[in-house]
Design an enzyme around this catalytic site. Sequence first.
Site, short mmCIF file in Angstrom:
data_model
loop_
_atom_site.label_atom_id
_atom_site.label_comp_id
_atom_site.label_asym_id
_atom_site.label_seq_id
_atom_site.Cartn_x
_atom_site.Cartn_y
_atom_site.Cartn_z
N SER A 398 1.10 -1.12 0.07
CA SER A 398 0.15 -0.05 0.03
C SER A 398 1.18 0.91 0.07
CB SER A 398 -0.73 0.15 1.34
OG SER A 398 -1.88 1.11 1.22
N LYS A 423 -0.66 -3.73 -3.18
CA LYS A 423 -2.22 -3.96 -2.58
C LYS A 423 -2.07 -1.97 -3.29
CE LYS A 423 -5.80 -3.21 -0.29
NZ LYS A 423 -6.16 -1.51 -0.41
#
Length: 484
Positions: A398, A423
């Site tokens: 992320s 992600k």
Amino acid sequence: MSFPLSRCHRSPQPPLPFRPPPITTKRTPTSPFHRPKAVASVSSSSSDKSWRCLHKLLLQATAGALSFSLLASPFRSLAEAAGPPAVQIPPPPSELCHDWAEEEEVPPESITNEALVEEAWDVVNESFLGDAVSRSWSPEKWLKKKQDFLHKSIQTRSRAHNVIQKMLASLGDPYTRFLSPSEFSKMSKYDVTGIGINLREVPDDNGAVKLKVLGIILDGPAHSAGVRQGDELLSVNGVNVRGRSAFDVSSMLQGPKETFVTIEVKHGNCGPIQSIKVQRQLVARTPVFYRLEKMENGDVSVGYIHIKEFNALAKRDLVIALKHLLDSGASYVVLDLRDNLGGLVQAGIEVAKLFLKKGETVTYTVGRDPHIQKSIVADAAPFATTPLIVLVNKRTASASEIVATALHDNCKAVLVGERTYGKGLIQSVFELHDGSGVVVTIGKYVTPNHMDINGNGVEPDFPRLPALSEVRNYLSHCQTPLMG
């Protein structure tokens, strides 16, 4: 979580990179923080009252926002979009200064079970970025799902919630999910300031940004000191915060536990201005750890920095670490992002900007909503120009992947270790009218070199720590993408 706000992301094994965001607000056509429109009938008096104050409720990005906190942008009210009337009649005094908190809410009981399911369906239909997570998704198939789930009466509210859960599960996206009223309530109490409030950037009538308290923990430090929902934050410790981002001001409010911060607030839209001293109780811990090491027979000093997560303190404490290491003679910096699952995406973006030239791209965001189609660029000269070695592994996810690719693609760093987790989705939280909510994937991040992070991860340049000469050689031959 990248789930920011700003009432947003973590994973299976390894965990989904998730951080709960701050409180959501009512839905508008262009904001990523939404409350869906009522699909049941609403009284005309409530509707008229909401219309008069619509422009005061259009909200931008939030402080804690996780992965969607950075996406909101200035917009106009529906009345403004329609163009000015032929004759402009000033509203009566009671409408010139109307506290948004007085607006009437649609009572939960006025929403039928079928309308609640349709409300959730409509959110997905308008916002879900299906091609980011499922090649089989299409509006036609989603319409068929609606017909399948609403072909008969839904007798209870719990049954309606179960129907929404099944409907969302059919999308095949682990990040798009249902939140029960209790889960949504817990998410709304997430605090990134240390004093129990969440801030939103709200455009005023002139297009300038002001900060409002649109989430507050009852009996928390700020609430106990006299801060109320809807208050406008004017200053922190004597520093005017008008025009600053909610993220920056949330960082200003943080500090050691049990210390005090003085804030100036204006109560509501019309109330008095008050200076309030608030004792901090909750605070993010520093995620930055660093040390100076010697390499290559002790001739070269290298600064080692480990960032465990991206929270509101990450940028501030990284600046402190960099200054100390560079002043101590570090020629290179090793930035360790291994096992960093992300956190606040906006914090990761601010960290990446510390090493980029003005105009260089941090990341791109892609979504169905045109307001999500953005390039996020550095807006100032770099704080440090030292060559970087970024350590990554399969649990680098992320916000960490955004940082790693921003530094790598702009030829500021080499990546060392394992392929990252992959992600790169953006979630938004939508409140439904019975107090429950849905988290929906609305966009994704793309690297400066236009690579889709999600599901792919990022391949490192070296599996093991290279010699500094290899780092220099790699960066000298690196091709930077076009700015912007």
